[in-house]
Design an enzyme around this catalytic site. Structure first.
Site, PDB file in Angstrom:
ATOM      1  N   LEU A  20      -6.309  11.711   8.076  1.00 24.12           N
ATOM      2  CA  LEU A  20      -4.893  11.872   7.539  1.00 24.12           C
ATOM      3  C   LEU A  20      -3.752  11.962   8.611  1.00 24.12           C
ATOM      4  O   LEU A  20      -2.758  11.603   8.285  1.00 24.12           O
ATOM      5  CB  LEU A  20      -4.924  13.264   6.593  1.00 24.12           C
ATOM      6  CG  LEU A  20      -5.974  13.446   5.563  1.00 24.12           C
ATOM      7  CD1 LEU A  20      -6.074  14.574   4.898  1.00 24.12           C
ATOM      8  CD2 LEU A  20      -5.990  12.348   4.537  1.00 24.12           C
ATOM      9  N   ARG A  37     -22.102  13.378  13.070  1.00 24.87           N
ATOM     10  CA  ARG A  37     -22.340  12.726  11.987  1.00 24.87           C
ATOM     11  C   ARG A  37     -23.280  11.553  12.043  1.00 24.87           C
ATOM     12  O   ARG A  37     -24.208  11.313  11.380  1.00 24.87           O
ATOM     13  CB  ARG A  37     -21.149  12.160  11.391  1.00 24.87           C
ATOM     14  CG  ARG A  37     -20.133  13.181  10.712  1.00 24.87           C
ATOM     15  CD  ARG A  37     -18.895  12.611  10.292  1.00 24.87           C
ATOM     16  NE  ARG A  37     -17.853  13.617   9.561  1.00 24.87           N
ATOM     17  CZ  ARG A  37     -16.909  13.360   9.187  1.00 24.87           C
ATOM     18  NH1 ARG A  37     -16.346  11.992   9.215  1.00 24.87           N
ATOM     19  NH2 ARG A  37     -16.051  14.314   8.366  1.00 24.87           N
ATOM     20  N   GLY A  43      -0.538   4.716  -0.143  1.00 28.67           N
ATOM     21  CA  GLY A  43      -1.144   5.807   0.492  1.00 28.67           C
ATOM     22  C   GLY A  43      -0.545   6.629   1.432  1.00 28.67           C
ATOM     23  O   GLY A  43       0.762   6.381   1.760  1.00 28.67           O
ATOM     24  N   HIS A  46     -18.136   5.762   4.755  1.00 23.10           N
ATOM     25  CA  HIS A  46     -17.042   6.459   4.002  1.00 23.10           C
ATOM     26  C   HIS A  46     -15.832   6.092   5.031  1.00 23.10           C
ATOM     27  O   HIS A  46     -14.681   6.511   4.541  1.00 23.10           O
ATOM     28  CB  HIS A  46     -17.329   7.928   3.903  1.00 23.10           C
ATOM     29  CG  HIS A  46     -16.755   8.831   5.012  1.00 23.10           C
ATOM     30  ND1 HIS A  46     -15.936   9.910   4.999  1.00 23.10           N
ATOM     31  CD2 HIS A  46     -17.016   8.544   6.159  1.00 23.10           C
ATOM     32  CE1 HIS A  46     -15.667  10.301   5.923  1.00 23.10           C
ATOM     33  NE2 HIS A  46     -16.457   9.909   6.741  1.00 23.10           N
ATOM     34  N   GLU A  57      -5.446   3.255   7.743  1.00 23.90           N
ATOM     35  CA  GLU A  57      -7.030   3.023   8.155  1.00 23.90           C
ATOM     36  C   GLU A  57      -7.142   1.309   8.313  1.00 23.90           C
ATOM     37  O   GLU A  57      -8.181   0.703   8.984  1.00 23.90           O
ATOM     38  CB  GLU A  57      -7.923   3.345   6.977  1.00 23.90           C
ATOM     39  CG  GLU A  57      -9.243   3.282   7.128  1.00 23.90           C
ATOM     40  CD  GLU A  57     -10.208   3.792   6.089  1.00 23.90           C
ATOM     41  OE1 GLU A  57      -9.830   4.325   5.117  1.00 23.90           O
ATOM     42  OE2 GLU A  57     -11.447   3.492   6.059  1.00 23.90           O
ATOM     43  N   HIS A  60     -21.315   8.849   6.760  1.00 25.60           N
ATOM     44  CA  HIS A  60     -21.331  10.344   6.667  1.00 25.60           C
ATOM     45  C   HIS A  60     -22.802  10.821   6.252  1.00 25.60           C
ATOM     46  O   HIS A  60     -23.133  10.277   5.222  1.00 25.60           O
ATOM     47  CB  HIS A  60     -20.192  10.660   5.601  1.00 25.60           C
ATOM     48  CG  HIS A  60     -19.677  12.210   5.728  1.00 25.60           C
ATOM     49  ND1 HIS A  60     -20.535  13.127   5.335  1.00 25.60           N
ATOM     50  CD2 HIS A  60     -18.699  12.607   6.186  1.00 25.60           C
ATOM     51  CE1 HIS A  60     -19.746  14.093   5.573  1.00 25.60           C
ATOM     52  NE2 HIS A  60     -18.547  13.966   6.156  1.00 25.60           N
ATOM     53  N   ALA A  76      -0.135   6.314   4.965  1.00 25.68           N
ATOM     54  CA  ALA A  76       0.489   5.549   5.891  1.00 25.68           C
ATOM     55  C   ALA A  76       1.705   4.739   4.725  1.00 25.68           C
ATOM     56  O   ALA A  76       2.971   4.766   5.619  1.00 25.68           O
ATOM     57  CB  ALA A  76      -0.449   4.489   6.462  1.00 25.68           C
ATOM     58  N   GLY A 110       0.839  -1.177  -0.001  1.00 30.08           N
ATOM     59  CA  GLY A 110      -0.030  -0.082   0.112  1.00 30.08           C
ATOM     60  C   GLY A 110       0.858   1.343  -0.073  1.00 30.08           C
ATOM     61  O   GLY A 110       1.750   1.420   0.678  1.00 30.08           O
TER      62      GLY A 110
END
Lengths: 644, 261, 245
Positions: free
Chosen positions: A448, A337, A42, A408, A432, A266, A44, A40
């Site tokens: 983030l 939320r 992303g 989400h 995540e 969300h 992280a 991965g």
């Protein structure tokens, strides 16, 4: 069995520093003798891969995308939290810690969350140094905005594209290490299994998505940074490729899966417009600052709206129900939320939903436009209004937006200790894909922060502790476990190709998503969950008899990729249901209808459920074994939320 | 079942799609019919419908790149009716909706065409050339840790804003696809000017532009003829001004750097 | 390769040579146009011949002439190199290509426009430059070579006028894109000044090409074969009939 977090003893504020001192270090000259796999790329993954390579480790980084820059971190809009207190409004590391623990409805580990708040300040410095163009004030200093769940302005942002800019920063750091030869980058490579040798993670099996070639890779340690599993619901704000496969393969090899039922819904997404819908788009939470949420007062009127007989702007004030303002006079449209989402669902369940599907409520800007001007509203929300119009072909300046909640983010994930190590020694999980920091609900602008904290500032330290205790001998893929794992992967591919059934992977995925959303979505109850469990088992069984994939495994085959991911979702889905059934309380994103206050709010049961539920896989189609990590709160007092 | 407009009529369309089994084999345009396409569908959802049909018929679905489907990841890369990302300005393919087309239309769908972007299969192309250009210098060399406080260096807001505008490039390659010369100058210039504008980028300013341009040439992209198709088709509006900045940076770096090689 | 050759064989380096030579050639156009305005003086070409004599014999001009040759040479050479590079960047074209939706025709067709200008240039050089420099021309009353006579004669041949006007149209389009493009390539694009540069470039393109094109048209339509102004419509028609015979 009770799990221990390995969080160091001592005062909260000193734990991380103490731990950093106590962990074993790898001699700088020895670092180049260790190989680390990062799956991965992303926030992280890219930050971890770059930082580990900077330290001197040999890193192999894997992504199923054509480039690391495409990871779904890129889609985060709002911002990244950091306890900088640049605004002089009373922020501190402790306050960020406190807000995050409370926002997570007291289901996160104190030590992890405090560390997250501590390193948040370093994240901003690091990203600024990389050239991330954060928003600035006229004086040239960094700007902040406020976000839900906090009373201070601590969110750093780059217009509505903070995730993109942070990811490009991490991507640039990663690219630099690729150029130096310290990171070997494998794009279009999907992880299909973890290789465990003598109880320790020693490598992975991947499939090259262009050639179909199955490959094995060995290393001294493996880091998974493979994101969340929100796509189990089929429709979510996640990107289409997002999947649970890497985490699930790890789970089946012995990594416990924690709190799988904690998913975040969300409230302000653009509603589904038809059966063909492939994904949902988020509208920023900030819209609820000025928009008023309503539905028609009566089912009859709602019906006429759905048929297109009357337009929303023609409905009289008296015939509208501003249900959030009515039920929560103190917070009104700005309730958290989960509360906003649940109430929208309730209205639609009553038959008062709007849009042709009846699965939407209005978010109306007529008042604020009248009060100020269309221009003022455009200054604030112009780009969002534009995006809305592009997708729906409706002008939100003239008629109310239609919104509906959507999945989400997933707070659950692989169980990790304080070192972010899973229950398989040598296997780490960051971002995540682990469960660690958000409890039962994640605050805005914290995803983030966590991804980058894990990658830049936690894993690089904690992985050294493990590697220092591993002999710096070269690792190879010679061990029979590699061949075995590879054969297993190939057999599974062949099996899926051999079925030649009648239903496409997407059809199975939609069916599963529908069940998950109906029974394990915004509101759950025991009866529904039991029904869902049976349904998922049925769909899974049918999948392995009736899935249709054409072509071969030795070529680019997107239907085959999809089928593999759906197969894993079909197993995860059942575990989510089991977890939701087990947790006889409501907390954060997990709302069990049986457990609510008289006002209809989530009712926690701290006496019985203040634990992390970590599930152990035993065998296919066998119940998983529950392990508990008791959560100890020494620094915050557990309270009940109220927004009346 | 249309969401926004219950009266929107479904459409029947003819698609001319580039089919190519793999990089080594030559491909061809193949005609397909799709029926009952809702105007509210996105373009990619229309392709989903085609692919589900093909799969049911036992045929190989059309491979195409996509992921976030909200216009930010830069994965989608279709050349539709002769234009990058289709007819709508400032829009990625995933955000293009079928209401921009009419019942009975014939739609031509091709992959990005550039020798630096070889076709993987059908409509999917390999854009790793972009990664290699970034690897050549599209970064600030700063190791994790040890960064000064974020507010140590104030940056004028208009400079930060301009750097941001350049930084919004999503790396989709629409610029290359639209350019008559298959030039990557807009992409390269976006990164070069972002970092040239910011104080953090000053230290490596000269080597960065020299190395990135060299890599761009090695990858086999064409040169810039200042035609402007790239900026016109860019889904996030990267401006041609960036190419001028790149040229300036290149010229001054070549004239002033100590690099003799 | 050392840094110098590397710089000027890179894609941007070649473009920089294109723009420097292009803008240099623009200055030549200005001088050439102003000089040629002598053609409009009704003095049987005395002023024009004096001017052309000066241009053909002045040592400074003769030196700059070599610069001009190099300017054209490099401009054309780099154009070829870049075109080859650009063609090679996309060997498989599109089935459908709608470039007109996103760019101007002129900017996409600089090569074609340039080629037309090159053909013209060869004819033009042979007809005027070559004959003036290496041929034997009659002398005018000042004993200068009577190039004026050659001009007047040429501009009474219809095909020559057509070629000339077509070439000037190409030059105009070439400059329409090329002028501002030259500045862009040199990095001289600033949001404050670019609108000015652009508009100046458009005006430059129109004035220069119209200026040059006006000369053959003037002689064809409004003068007799000696360059004397025609004063009546029947005279113009008579003249045209001769030109097309």
């Amino acid at each position: 069995m009770n799990l221990t977090s390995k969080a160091p003893e001592g005062p909260l504020a000193e734990k991380w520093d103490k731990h950093k001192f106590n962990v074993k270090l790898v001699n700088p000259a020895n670092k180049r003798k260790y190989d680390v796999i990062v799956v991965g790329t992303g926030l992280a993954g890219a930050s971890a891969a770059a930082s580990l390579a900077e330290l001197g480790y040999n890193v192999k980084a894997f992504t199923y995308h054509d480039s690391p820059r495409r990871a779904h971190s890129i889609a985060a809009q709002g911002g990244v939290n950091a306890a900088k207190n640049y605004q002089n409004d009373g922020d501190s590391v402790f306050r960020l810690f406190y807000d995050t623990i409370k926002g997570g409805d007291y289901r996160a580990r104190e030590a992890n969350v405090y560390r997250l708040a501590q390193v948040s300040v370093n994240i901003i410095d690091q990203c600024v140094a990389q050239g991330v163009p954060f928003a600035r004030e006229y004086g040239g200093l960094l700007a902040n905005r406020s976000f839900g769940g906090a009373q201070v302005s601590r969110t750093f942002y780059a217009r509505g594209q903070t995730g993109q800019q942070l990811l490009l920063g991490a991507y640039s750091a990663l690219s630099r290490q690729v150029a130096y030869g310290k990171v070997k980058l494998y794009t279009r490579s999907e992880l299909l299994d973890i290789v465990v040798v003598d109880g320790q993670a020693r490598g992975i099996v991947t499939r090259n998505l262009i050639t179909g070639e199955t490959q094995t890779h060995a290393a001294h340690a493996v880091v998974l940074a493979t994101g969340g599993y929100g796509n189990v619901f089929y429709l979510s704000t996640n990107a289409k490729y997002c999947n649970v496969t890497a985490a699930w393969r790890a789970h089946k090899k012995g990594a416990y899966f924690a709190n799988p039922c904690f998913t975040q819904i969300h409230p302000t997404c653009i509603p589904v417009s038809g059966d063909y819908q492939s994904k949902l788009t988020l509208m920023s939470e900030s819209l609820r600052n000025d928009g008023r949420v309503w539905v028609p007062k009566t089912v009859e009127m709602a019906e006429r709206v759905r048929k297109g007989e009357i337009k929303p702007q023609d409905i009289q004030e008296d015939d509208r129900d501003y249900f959030l303002e009515r039920k929560y006079p103190a917070f009104g449209n700005l309730v958290p939320r989960d509360v906003a989402s649940r109430n929208a669902k309730m209205m639609c369940d009553e038959g008062r939903g709007v849009g042709s599907s009846g699965l939407a409520v209005y978010l109306d800007f007529a008042d604020v436009i009248k009060r100020t001007s269309a221009e003022a509203v455009s200054q604030k929300y112009g780009n969002l209004f534009e995006m809305y119009e592009k997708i729906t072909d409706e002008n939100p300046y003239q008629m109310p937006m239609r919104i509906y909640p959507a999945v989400h983010y997933t707070m659950g994930g692989l169980w990790v200790d304080y070192n972010l190590q899973t229950t398989i020694p040598g296997l780490y999980a960051a971002g995540e894909c682990n469960f660690s920091d958000h409890g039962a609900n994640r605050l805005g602008a914290s995803a983030l922060m966590q991804g980058l904290a894990d990658g830049y500032f936690v894993i690089p330290y904690t992985i050294g502790d493990y590697l220092a205790q591993t002999a710096p001998k070269p690792v190879t893929t010679d061990h029979p476990a590699f061949a075995e794992a590879k054969a297993g992967v190939q057999a599974r591919v062949e099996q899926m190709l051999a079925i030649k059934g009648n239903k496409t992977p997407d059809e199975f995925h939609k069916e599963l998503g529908h069940i998950m959303w109906e029974y394990c979505g915004m509101a759950r109850n025991a009866e529904g969950l039991k029904h869902a469990k049976a349904e998922i088992q049925r769909i899974r069984k049918e999948f392995w008899q009736n899935v249709k994939v054409v072509g071969s495994g030795e070529e680019m085959n997107q239907a085959l990729e999809k089928a593999g991911r759906v197969a894993d979702f079909l197993e995860l889905g059942e575990l989510m249901v089991d977890d939701a059934l087990n947790r006889n309380e409501s907390c954060g994103g997990h709302f069990r209808e049986e457990y609510q206050t008289p006002e209809g709010e989530a009712l926690r049961d701290d006496d019985h459920y203040a634990y992390v539920a970590a599930w152990e896989y035993t065998a296919d189609n066998q119940p998983e074994v529950l392990h508990k990590e008791e959560l100890v709160f020494e620094n915050v007092k557990l309270t009940q939320r109220s927004y009346k | 079942m249309a969401g926004s407009n219950p009266n929107a009529k479904p459409m029947n369309l003819t698609l001319k799609v580039w089919r190519q089994p793999n990089r080594q084999t030559e491909g061809q345009m193949v005609d397909y019919q799709v029926k009952d396409i809702s105007p509210d569908m996105s373009f990619l959802e229309m392709l989903d419908v085609l692919n589900e049909d093909l799969l049911h018929q036992g045929q190989d679905p059309v491979a195409f790149d996509h992921d976030c489907r909200e216009g930010i990841c830069g994965s989608c890369d279709l050349f539709i009716n002769g234009r990058s990302h289709g007819p709508e300005k400032g829009t990625t393919t995933c955000q293009l909706h079928m209401r921009k087309f009419s019942d009975g239309d014939t739609i031509t769908i091709e992959p990005w065409r550039a020798n630096a972007f070889p076709v993987n299969k059908d409509l999917s192309v390999d854009r790793s050339a972009f990664d290699r250009i970034i690897q050549a210098g599209g970064y600030v060399s700063v190791n994790t840790g040890g960064a000064p406080d974020g507010n140590e260096i104030p940056i004028p807001k208009d400079i930060a804003d301009r750097a941001f505008e350049a930084a919004t490039c999503i790396g989709c390659g629409a610029c290359v696809a639209a350019c008559k010369n298959a030039s990557a100058m807009l992409f390269v210039s976006a990164k070069v000017s972002q970092l040239a504008l910011l104080p953090q980028g000053q230290v490596e300013r000269q080597t960065r532009v020299e190395n990135m341009v060299a890599q761009m040439d090695i990858e086999g992209f064409g040169a810039c003829s200042n035609i402007g198709s790239c900026a016109a088709e860019c889904p996030v509006g990267i401006s041609l001004e960036n190419i001028a900045i790149l040229n300036r940076e290149f010229l001054t770096a070549k004239a002033a750097s100590n690099n003799l090689a | 390769m050392n840094w110098f050759t590397k710089t000027f064989t890179s894609s941007i380096g070649r473009k920089i040579i294109m723009s420097l030579t292009g803008l240099f050639l623009c200055t030549f156009l200005v001088v050439h146009l102003i000089g040629n305005l002598q053609l409009f003086k009704h003095d049987d070409g005395v002023a024009f011949n004096t001017y052309s004599h000066f241009m053909g014999t002045n040592p400074v001009i003769r030196t700059i002439e070599w610069g001009l040759v190099l300017g054209f040479g490099f401009h054309i050479y780099e154009a070829l190199m870049l075109t080859m590079r650009n063609k090679g960047a996309r060997s498989h074209g599109y089935a459908q290509w709608q470039a007109k939706q996103n760019s101007e025709w002129t900017s996409r067709n600089m090569g074609i426009l340039g080629s037309i200008i090159l053909v013209f240039l060869i004819v033009h050089l042979y007809n005027f430059f070559w004959r003036a420099r290496f041929g034997t021309l009659d002398a005018d009353i000042n004993h200068n070579d009577d190039l004026y006579k050659v001009v007047v004669t040429s501009f009474h041949q219809w095909w020559y006028v057509v070629l000339y006007v077509a070439a000037q149209a190409s030059l105009g389009y070439h400059l329409w894109h090329g002028f501002r493009s030259g500045f862009q390539t040199l990095g001289l694009n600033h949001r404050k000044y670019m609108p000015l540069i652009k508009n100046f470039g458009y005006a430059f393109a129109v004035i220069v090409s119209a200026g040059f094109a006006s000369m053959p048209l003037y002689f064809l339509f409004f003068t007799n074969e000696n360059g004397a102004l025609l004063t009546s419509a029947p005279a113009v028609l008579h003249q045209l009939a001769l030109a097309f015979n």
